[in-house]
Every structure is written in structure tokens, then in C-alpha cells.
Design a protein around this motif. Structure first.
Motif, PDB file in Angstrom:
ATOM      1  N   ALA A 379     -76.735 105.764  57.365  1.00 19.71           N
ATOM      2  CA  ALA A 379     -77.383 104.684  58.108  1.00 19.71           C
ATOM      3  C   ALA A 379     -76.339 103.796  58.747  1.00 19.71           C
ATOM      4  O   ALA A 379     -75.299 103.494  58.144  1.00 19.71           O
ATOM      5  N   SER A 380     -76.608 103.362  59.990  1.00 17.34           N
ATOM      6  CA  SER A 380     -75.693 102.463  60.696  1.00 17.34           C
ATOM      7  C   SER A 380     -76.486 101.650  61.719  1.00 17.34           C
ATOM      8  O   SER A 380     -77.607 102.034  62.084  1.00 17.34           O
ATOM      9  N   PRO A 381     -75.918 100.523  62.177  1.00 23.50           N
ATOM     10  CA  PRO A 381     -76.647  99.668  63.117  1.00 23.50           C
ATOM     11  C   PRO A 381     -76.934 100.369  64.445  1.00 23.50           C
ATOM     12  O   PRO A 381     -76.094 101.094  64.972  1.00 23.50           O
ATOM     13  N   VAL A 382     -78.121 100.145  64.945  1.00 23.43           N
ATOM     14  CA  VAL A 382     -78.507 100.587  66.287  1.00 23.43           C
ATOM     15  C   VAL A 382     -79.102  99.370  66.968  1.00 23.43           C
ATOM     16  O   VAL A 382     -80.286  99.064  66.806  1.00 23.43           O
ATOM     17  N   GLY A 383     -78.242  98.653  67.711  1.00 18.25           N
ATOM     18  CA  GLY A 383     -78.681  97.381  68.253  1.00 18.25           C
ATOM     19  C   GLY A 383     -78.983  96.428  67.120  1.00 18.25           C
ATOM     20  O   GLY A 383     -78.170  96.214  66.222  1.00 18.25           O
ATOM     21  N   GLY A 384     -80.201  95.886  67.117  1.00 18.51           N
ATOM     22  CA  GLY A 384     -80.603  94.989  66.041  1.00 18.51           C
ATOM     23  C   GLY A 384     -81.305  95.704  64.916  1.00 18.51           C
ATOM     24  O   GLY A 384     -81.820  95.049  63.995  1.00 18.51           O
ATOM     25  N   GLY A 387     -80.331 102.854  62.166  1.00 12.18           N
ATOM     26  CA  GLY A 387     -80.712 104.247  62.396  1.00 12.18           C
ATOM     27  C   GLY A 387     -79.780 105.190  61.666  1.00 12.18           C
ATOM     28  O   GLY A 387     -78.814 104.780  61.015  1.00 12.18           O
ATOM     29  N   TRP A 388     -80.074 106.478  61.790  1.00 12.08           N
ATOM     30  CA  TRP A 388     -79.274 107.496  61.128  1.00 12.08           C
ATOM     31  C   TRP A 388     -78.253 108.078  62.089  1.00 12.08           C
ATOM     32  O   TRP A 388     -78.592 108.436  63.215  1.00 12.08           O
ATOM     33  N   ARG A 389     -77.013 108.170  61.642  1.00 14.99           N
ATOM     34  CA  ARG A 389     -75.978 108.872  62.391  1.00 14.99           C
ATOM     35  C   ARG A 389     -75.589 110.109  61.582  1.00 14.99           C
ATOM     36  O   ARG A 389     -75.145 110.003  60.452  1.00 14.99           O
TER      37      ARG A 389
END
Length: 402
Positions: A379-384, A387-389
């Protein structure tokens, strides 16, 4: 075992010398034709003990077989510090195939535990007589108790420094010297501040670990930031799966081919003190990084071979297990690794590219085994939002040599 009709007796002796020996021990020494030991140990014997006294040469191990042969046929007594079978000369003589009678004395570790009131079953014990202080790292955990056999007067300060750098400066150190002797003494304090000036060379260091330092798990899959890396690092989740498939057993030797940052070989050795590894790496810069990582993570005995496989594999000690983390597409690498393995030996290879996957698929078709694909998402930031990378999937081939 080598025949020794006149007998070879190893007698453990403490800092209290002759007065602390049992009747059995004194009788064996009195009856000996020749007595071998260090200058310090020989000086503990009274003048009326009649045997010829021979001080150990330096270095001892290469000269030991010849020294014993010189006195073969005579009654030989060997002086040992404490328990001869606890990191002592008794175990060395047995490895040489000698017929040995052992008369033990309480070890310095037993005496230290008695002084401290520490049950030995709950204590980790490490000898730094010939090892590097970095071997202490895997034993450092909050609240754990450790007894360390020192090499000399400098060892307690080395231990205190390592603990402090690791963040365990709040650990309690007790240095017990000349245990059992008239000059027995102790020094007590925190690792970060204890004054170790003038410590006697014959000492044991007791460590009661503090709780403020970095915590490294004992299971495979150390955090990625535990390693200094240029990016060539088997990621934590894949590393844990790979180590599980490698299945370390005490005493086994691993070849880590294309070692990168050395993480597989390092965690293989961390699984048990008796596990050994050779890390084969073609880049001198990465090889130096592997050595640094090995020291920082408590396995300084990891051997690093600088060279490119398969050529670099020639002449290496035969492995029990092989891991190929890099170079699987290079001609001859898998062939050389497979040829080096004994019956029952295990081979594990990882692939992240289509080309390397194709190589593993071909070998799987030829030799069998198991193919596993591991895909990890973090999991990591996606904008605010979050999401999953997904990291690159890794294909793992595992096979046992019939």
C-alpha cells in the motif's frame, strides 16, 4: 581415533589453581610424564608435580599434531581453562582423533551464572575468544541476558561500544574477572557509561540487554532498510519465501550466486550459528557492501567470493544448498551449480525477467521440482488516498537432487 596407549588426559583448571582441583585431577597431573598448557596454566602447578612442563607454541593449532607425536608413548596431561569441552582444547583434541580422558572443572560461564543468579537455561552464551564482536548482534534483544567469553582486556569495551551504537546503551554490563581465584573482581554499569579501565584480561562479560534499541526479528525477512543496497536486494516478502524454500539446516553450506546485497546468505547464516555461506558476486563494490552488511547483521564469518559464475565457482567447497539470485541466464551457471550439489542437495533460483523465467521453465521441464510465482503489493499514497503498488513478480524454481 589415533592410538595412544600411554593415555592423554585433559584436566580443567580454574583461576583458583591447584587448590581448586579434585583428587582425580591432581592424581592425573602428578602421574603425568609431560604436562602441556599455557605459561599461565603451568605456573599454577606446585613445584612437586614431577612431569616435564611444555608450554603451548604459537600458533597452537598447526603445531598441535606434531607436538603430540613428539611425546607419543608417554603419559600426557593437558591443562585447559575450566571445562575442556566448552570452547576448549578437549573438543579440539577429539576433532584430531585423539583418545582423550576429560576431567572437567566448572566453566567460567557456570561460575558467572552462579555469581549473578542467572539460570543458564535462560541465557545466551557467545565466545569471542576467536570470533569478531559483531557476532553479538543476533543475540541482542530487549531484556535478553547474554554471557560472553572475552578474548582479552579489550573485549568488554568492544561489547559496550557495539551495544551503544546499536541503541542499547541502556544495557547493564557486568565484567567478572579471575572467577574462582583470589583476585576475583567485577565491574558493573551501563554500556554507554561504564568505566572499563584496567579490566583483567581473564574475564566474562554479562549483558542484560536494555529496551531502547533497534529490534531485529529472528525469522527470515528482515526489513529492507536493514541492508545497505544499490537496489540489488531481494525484497523482504520474497526473501522470506525464498529462505523457507531453501530450508536452512545447522551445519549446511550455502552458495549464494549473484549475491547482490548479500541478504539471502546473511539471513541463511542468521537462522543458526552453525549455518555457513559463500556469497559469489562479480561486482567488487557490491562484494564490499555484502561484507559490511554481514558485519552489521551479526554474521561476519560470511565468505565473499569476488568473481563471475560459473568460473568463480571452481575450487569452492562443495555446497549443500545453492541459491541463484543473479546470472541464471548466463551459460553454464545452472549446470555448474547442479553438478556441485551432492545427492539430496537443494537448488533454488529466482527469476524476474521473461528471459530468466524461460531458463527456469526449461530446467523445470528437464529436472522437475516446483515452480512458484510470488507477487507482492504494498500500500502507498495515491493522491489523498491509498492504493496498491505491485512489485515485479518473482518466479522461484526449487529442486532437490535425486
Amino acid at each position: 581415533m589415533t592410538d595412544n596407549p600411554a593415555g592423554l588426559t585433559v584436566v580443567g583448571v580454574g583461576a583458583d589453581g591447584w587448590s581448586g582441583l579434585s583428587g582425580t585431577a591432581t592424581a592425573a597431573l602428578t602421574a603425568a610424564d609431560v604436562i602441556l598448557g599455557s605459561d599461565r596454566q603451568l605456573a599454577l602447578l606446585p613445584a612437586e608435580v614431577p612431569g616435564e612442563r611444555v608450554a603451548w607454541p604459537s600458533p597452537l593449532l598447526p603445531a598441535l599434531p606434531g607436538l603430540l607425536d613428539t611425546h607419543r608413548g608417554r603419559r600426557i596431561a593437558v591443562l585447559a581453562s575450566g571445562d575442556p569441552m566448552f570452547h576448549g582444547i578437549g573438543a579440539t583434541l577429539l576433532r584430531l582423533g585423539e583418545r582423550v580422558r576429560i576431567i572437567p572443572h566448572p566453566s567460567s560461564v557456570s561460575l558467572a551464572a552462579a555469581r549473578l543468579g542467572w539460570p543458564l537455561a535462560d541465557v545466551d552464551v557467545l565466545s569471542l575468544v576467536t570470533a569478531r564482536v559483531e557476532e553479538l548482534h543476533p543475540l541482542i534483544h530487549p531484556g535478553r541476558r547474554i554471557l560472553v567469553l572475552s578474548r582479552d582486556a579489550s573485549t568488554p569495551a568492544e561489547i559496550a561500544k557495539l551495544l551503544t551504537i546499536r541503541g542499547y546503551g541502556d544495557s547493564t554490563l557486568t565484567v567478572l574477572s579471575q572467577l574462582g581465584g583470589r583476585d576475583e573482581a567485577s565491574v558493573h554499569g551501563l554500556a554507554a557509561t561504564v568505566d572499563l579501565t584496567g579490566v583483567n584480561p581473564l574475564n566474562v562479560v554479562a549483558v542484560e540487554c536494555g529496551r531502547g534499541g533497534a529490534r531485529l526479528p529472528t525469522t527470515p525477512g528482515l526489513p529492507d532498510d536493514s541492508y545497505d543496497s544499490d537496489g540489488q536486494l531481494t525484497k523482504r516478502e520474497v526473501r522470506a519465501v525464498t529462505l523457507a524454500l531453501l530450508g536452512p539446516q545447522p551445519g549446511e553450506l550455502l552458495w549464494d550466486i549473484g549475491a547482490g546485497s548479500g541478504s539471502i546468505a546473511i539471513e541463511w547464516m542468521r537462522s543458526h550459528r552453525a549455518c555457513r555461506a559463500l556469497a559469489v558476486e562479480s561486482s567488487p563494490e557490491r562484494a564490499a557492501r555484502i561484507e559490511a552488511n554481514a558485519g552489521a547483521l551479526g554474521v561476519p564469518k560470511l565468505k565473499v567470493v569476488v568473481g563471475r559464475a560459473p568460473g568463480a565457482l571452481a575450487g569452492l567447497p562443495a555446497p549443500d544448498v545453492v541459491f541463484i539470485g543473479g546470472g541464471v541466464t548466463r551459460d553454464g551457471v545452472v549446470e555448474a551449480a547442479w553438478a556441485a550439489l551432492p545427492e539430496g542437495g537443494r537448488l533454488v533460483a529466482n527469476a524476474v525477467t521473461l528471459e530468466s523465467e524461460a531458463v527456469l521453465a526449461a530446467w523445470y521441464a528437464k529436472l522437475g521440482g516446483e515452480l512458484t510465482r510470488v507477487a507482492v503489493s504494498r500500500a502507498s499514497p495515491v493522491g489523498g488516498f491509498t492504493g496498491w503498488r505491485t512489485m515485479m513478480p518473482v518466479t522461484i524454481w526449487t529442486v532437490v537432487k535425486p
